[in-house]
Design a protein around this motif. Structure first.
Motif, PDB file in Angstrom:
ATOM      1  N   LYS A 117       0.705  -1.154  -0.227  1.00 29.96           N
ATOM      2  CA  LYS A 117      -0.130  -0.162  -0.161  1.00 29.96           C
ATOM      3  C   LYS A 117       0.990   1.189   0.105  1.00 29.96           C
ATOM      4  O   LYS A 117       0.428   2.197  -0.569  1.00 29.96           O
ATOM      5  CB  LYS A 117      -0.867  -0.097   1.179  1.00 29.96           C
ATOM      6  CG  LYS A 117      -1.951  -1.151   1.190  1.00 29.96           C
ATOM      7  CD  LYS A 117      -2.893  -0.834   2.305  1.00 29.96           C
ATOM      8  CE  LYS A 117      -3.973  -2.234   2.403  1.00 29.96           C
ATOM      9  NZ  LYS A 117      -4.797  -1.973   3.540  1.00 29.96           N
ATOM     10  N   LEU A 118       2.100   0.998   0.611  1.00 34.89           N
ATOM     11  CA  LEU A 118       2.808   2.203   0.836  1.00 34.89           C
ATOM     12  C   LEU A 118       3.606   2.363  -0.568  1.00 34.89           C
ATOM     13  O   LEU A 118       3.755   3.724  -1.127  1.00 34.89           O
ATOM     14  CB  LEU A 118       3.951   1.971   1.882  1.00 34.89           C
ATOM     15  CG  LEU A 118       5.035   3.070   2.171  1.00 34.89           C
ATOM     16  CD1 LEU A 118       4.441   4.201   2.786  1.00 34.89           C
ATOM     17  CD2 LEU A 118       6.148   2.474   2.986  1.00 34.89           C
TER      18      LEU A 118
ATOM     19  N   MET B 199      11.525   5.898  -3.852  1.00 37.00           N
ATOM     20  CA  MET B 199      11.056   5.013  -3.036  1.00 37.00           C
ATOM     21  C   MET B 199      10.113   4.311  -3.373  1.00 37.00           C
ATOM     22  O   MET B 199      10.214   3.008  -2.916  1.00 37.00           O
ATOM     23  CB  MET B 199      10.510   6.162  -1.753  1.00 37.00           C
ATOM     24  CG  MET B 199      10.041   5.393  -0.712  1.00 37.00           C
ATOM     25  SD  MET B 199       9.311   6.476   0.593  1.00 37.00           S
ATOM     26  CE  MET B 199       9.056   5.187   1.925  1.00 37.00           C
ATOM     27  N   PRO B 200       9.334   4.396  -4.107  1.00 35.50           N
ATOM     28  CA  PRO B 200       8.240   3.299  -4.629  1.00 35.50           C
ATOM     29  C   PRO B 200       8.988   2.284  -5.528  1.00 35.50           C
ATOM     30  O   PRO B 200       8.581   1.091  -5.258  1.00 35.50           O
ATOM     31  CB  PRO B 200       7.341   4.113  -5.745  1.00 35.50           C
ATOM     32  CG  PRO B 200       7.375   5.642  -5.281  1.00 35.50           C
ATOM     33  CD  PRO B 200       8.678   5.676  -4.878  1.00 35.50           C
TER      34      PRO B 200
ATOM     35  N   VAL C  13       2.695   0.964 -10.126  1.00 37.99           N
ATOM     36  CA  VAL C  13       3.677   1.586  -9.444  1.00 37.99           C
ATOM     37  C   VAL C  13       4.935   1.928 -10.463  1.00 37.99           C
ATOM     38  O   VAL C  13       5.420   2.936 -11.068  1.00 37.99           O
ATOM     39  CB  VAL C  13       4.444   1.023  -8.136  1.00 37.99           C
ATOM     40  CG1 VAL C  13       5.620   1.833  -7.964  1.00 37.99           C
ATOM     41  CG2 VAL C  13       3.718   0.772  -6.928  1.00 37.99           C
ATOM     42  N   ILE C  14       5.255   0.844 -11.307  1.00 33.47           N
ATOM     43  CA  ILE C  14       6.446   0.937 -12.588  1.00 33.47           C
ATOM     44  C   ILE C  14       5.327   1.300 -13.732  1.00 33.47           C
ATOM     45  O   ILE C  14       5.221   0.518 -14.739  1.00 33.47           O
ATOM     46  CB  ILE C  14       6.997  -0.287 -12.591  1.00 33.47           C
ATOM     47  CG1 ILE C  14       7.340  -0.941 -11.053  1.00 33.47           C
ATOM     48  CG2 ILE C  14       8.152  -0.137 -13.437  1.00 33.47           C
ATOM     49  CD1 ILE C  14       8.386   0.020 -10.120  1.00 33.47           C
ATOM     50  N   ASP C  15       5.208   2.552 -13.831  1.00 33.68           N
ATOM     51  CA  ASP C  15       4.221   3.057 -14.911  1.00 33.68           C
ATOM     52  C   ASP C  15       4.877   3.531 -15.864  1.00 33.68           C
ATOM     53  O   ASP C  15       4.425   4.037 -16.739  1.00 33.68           O
ATOM     54  CB  ASP C  15       3.215   3.746 -14.117  1.00 33.68           C
ATOM     55  CG  ASP C  15       3.776   5.174 -13.493  1.00 33.68           C
ATOM     56  OD1 ASP C  15       4.824   5.144 -13.666  1.00 33.68           O
ATOM     57  OD2 ASP C  15       2.908   6.017 -13.133  1.00 33.68           O
TER      58      ASP C  15
ATOM     59  N   LYS D  57      11.356   5.362 -16.558  1.00 33.17           N
ATOM     60  CA  LYS D  57      12.214   5.934 -15.497  1.00 33.17           C
ATOM     61  C   LYS D  57      11.901   4.829 -14.124  1.00 33.17           C
ATOM     62  O   LYS D  57      12.867   4.633 -13.762  1.00 33.17           O
ATOM     63  CB  LYS D  57      11.476   7.299 -15.057  1.00 33.17           C
ATOM     64  CG  LYS D  57      12.503   7.873 -14.145  1.00 33.17           C
ATOM     65  CD  LYS D  57      14.076   7.739 -14.023  1.00 33.17           C
ATOM     66  CE  LYS D  57      14.605   8.538 -12.720  1.00 33.17           C
ATOM     67  NZ  LYS D  57      15.957   8.533 -12.769  1.00 33.17           N
ATOM     68  N   MET D  58      10.490   4.482 -14.012  1.00 32.42           N
ATOM     69  CA  MET D  58      10.265   3.848 -12.889  1.00 32.42           C
ATOM     70  C   MET D  58      10.892   2.365 -13.019  1.00 32.42           C
ATOM     71  O   MET D  58      11.492   1.742 -12.204  1.00 32.42           O
ATOM     72  CB  MET D  58       8.832   3.704 -12.701  1.00 32.42           C
ATOM     73  CG  MET D  58       8.179   5.177 -12.141  1.00 32.42           C
ATOM     74  SD  MET D  58       9.022   5.594 -10.595  1.00 32.42           S
ATOM     75  CE  MET D  58       8.613   4.328  -9.450  1.00 32.42           C
TER      76      MET D  58
END
Length: 530
Positions: free
Chosen positions: A75-76, A89-90, A112-114, A117-118
């Motif tokens: 969730k974080l 951080m994600p 999150v990995i959208d 870069k992520m």
């Protein structure tokens, strides 16, 4: 009336005390509180007292199996990316889930990995070994392959800007299977293998030809991300065409680039760019933060035309419209001590922001003052400093006045002491600081069960029992000068979300808002929306 030592005894006896990075007394945040702070604002970069290695170590300690379970961690990661717009951080949190072999990684990874870069941040975190393992494992390889499958060739190309690792490195690591001739050509291009150019999107073909043949006056500028064009020897007229068609965000971020390539020699184009930057509809569509505009203003060369620089100030005024009005008298305590002179993004080799913590503190205070003109502004370092601000002056003017005071040791309690001794009696007190107070705690160890800031705050509440204190931490660590309780909230960050929280907390919102927001994230909903 009780003295300050007596008041100290009424502070939560279960509050955990610690020493902050500057060596001063502070409250130790719970793991969830500390992580929530970082999720709202944190970046893994060097700050005045702690470098990125220390911050990463803190995150790894806070996210150990015995402290935080997989569900909160998942969730974080979602909250940090979707709400906090964080990048580092994600990705690290997803890497930790991967090292735990958590099935929840499947739910959060696609969200999150959208972007590219992520993805590169995630791969870098895993391959570094800091989260427990260097190998990908079958689950991570599958998720990365799925990431490629979910994107078009053009999207993959647009996402492949950057190195360490490059997108080519990622392809070589996971060996995605090309399911179409177009995908086979795309992967071949990325990793330097033979490929069928006819299977690539037209914009990519045009870009490849431009690289091969070089640029001349008649060359068509391909429709590719701006970053691909900056290394090309384009003509001034071609740069003018790029500037003519650039988006609001691209314009804001590349004023110096336009300057270097002669774009501002065209007075008509200067007027058009200035009009674009101050266009209220464009600003709203771009969801511009005052901080983004301050960054653009402070990074812009003095040689950028004055009309363009003034347009950035106009845009900042428009962007402050979202700052809420707060009921009652507001006291703004602005930290102008020496530690606030560090870059707000920390030290990043080749990419350290020109914007300092004190600039952001001044900006936030000035934005609140603009919407709440009766506010009392109290700059402090070792002691309270004198500074007269006019609410009708521009936000940037008032922010610069506060930043000019920067220097000296940090004594957070000096501002609260000033409020108490001068009977100001505010309804809301807002601290904007990096929380690295040390003078007031090191000099008097008798305050062994609370910080002097809280002791003075409790004294203030004797005459103003419904008052509320919001402590905004520009560079959150794992400690703070105030502890969360019904009348006190600690906030990390400097985005527009913080302004909303300040107004809501002043009206009764829970001080545990960030943790509560994270715990309310619906993982099942995220999984079903993939």
């Amino acid at each position: 009336m009780r003295n300050l030592n007596e008041i100290a005894n009424f502070v939560d006896p279960n509050a955990s005390m610690t020493l902050n990075e500057a060596g001063g007394l502070a409250y130790k945040l719970s793991p969830k509180e500390a992580l929530a702070q970082l999720a709202a604002t944190g970046c893994l970069s060097q700050t005045f007292y702690a470098n990125e290695v220390d911050q990463l170590k803190s995150i790894l300690e806070l996210t150990s199996d015995s402290v935080v379970d997989d569900e909160f961690l998942a969730k974080l990661a979602l909250y940090a990316r979707v709400k906090g717009f964080m990048k580092d951080m994600p990705a690290v949190l997803c890497a930790i889930l991967a090292s735990r072999k958590s099935p929840l990684l499947d739910k959060v990874f696609p969200v999150v990995i959208d972007n590219g870069k992520m993805l590169r941040n995630f791969v870098m975190a895993v391959r570094s070994g800091v989260t427990g393992r260097k190998s990908f494992g079958s689950t991570v390889r599958r998720l990365i392959r799925n990431w490629f499958d979910a994107r078009t060739e053009q999207q993959i190309f647009n996402s492949s800007i950057g190195n360490n690792p490059s997108m080519a490195d990622v392809v070589k690591m996971v060996h995605p299977t090309p399911k179409t001739p177009q995908r086979e050509a795309m992967f071949g291009y990325l990793i330097g293998k033979p490929y069928d150019e006819s299977q690539l999107p037209q914009a990519i073909v045009e870009y490849i030809h431009l690289l091969k043949t070089g640029v001349d006056e008649n060359a068509v500028v391909p429709d590719v991300p701006f970053q691909y064009l900056t290394s090309l020897e384009l003509t001034t007229n071609q740069w003018k065409t790029i500037a003519q068609n650039a988006s609001w965000q691209t314009t804001r971020m590349n004023l110096n680039t336009f300057l270097r390539h002669g774009v501002f020699e065209d007075k008509e184009l200067v007027s058009k760019i200035a009009a674009r930057l101050r266009n209220e509809e464009e600003i709203r569509r771009a969801k511009a933060f005052p901080y983004q505009l301050m960054t653009a203003y402070m990074n812009a060369s003095e040689e950028v035309p004055s009309d363009v620089r003034l347009a950035l100030q106009d845009a900042m005024e428009i962007a402050t419209d979202n700052v809420p009005v707060i009921d009652g008298l507001v006291a703004l305590c602005v930290d102008v001590s020496g530690s606030m002179s560090s870059s707000v993004t920390g030290y990043r080799r080749g990419a350290t922001s020109a914007v300092k913590c004190v600039d952001v503190a001044g900006l936030m205070a000035s934005c609140i003052l603009r919407q709440n003109p009766n506010s009392v502004v109290i700059p402090f370092e070792f002691d309270v400093q004198s500074c007269s601000l006019n609410p009708r002056d521009s936000v940037i003017t008032n922010a610069q006045k506060l930043a000019a005071l920067c220097g000296g040791g940090t004594n957070c309690s000096s501002a609260m002491k000033y409020i108490v001794e001068n009977n100001i009696n505010p309804d809301v007190v807002i601290y904007i600081s990096d929380n690295e107070s040390w003078i007031d705690t090191n000099s008097n160890r008798s305050w062994n069960n609370c910080t002097q800031t809280v002791a003075y705050w409790d004294k203030l509440r004797q005459s103003k029992p419904n008052a509320r204190l919001i402590n905004i931490d520009i560079q959150p660590y794992a400690s703070t000068q105030t502890l969360n309780r019904a009348d006190i909230a600690n906030v990390g960050g400097f985005s527009d979300v913080v302004f909303d929280f300040v107004a809501q907390f002043a009206q009764g919102l829970s001080p545990q808002h960030w943790v509560e927001q994270i715990e309310q994230v619906n993982l099942e909903e995220q999984g079903s929306n993939r």
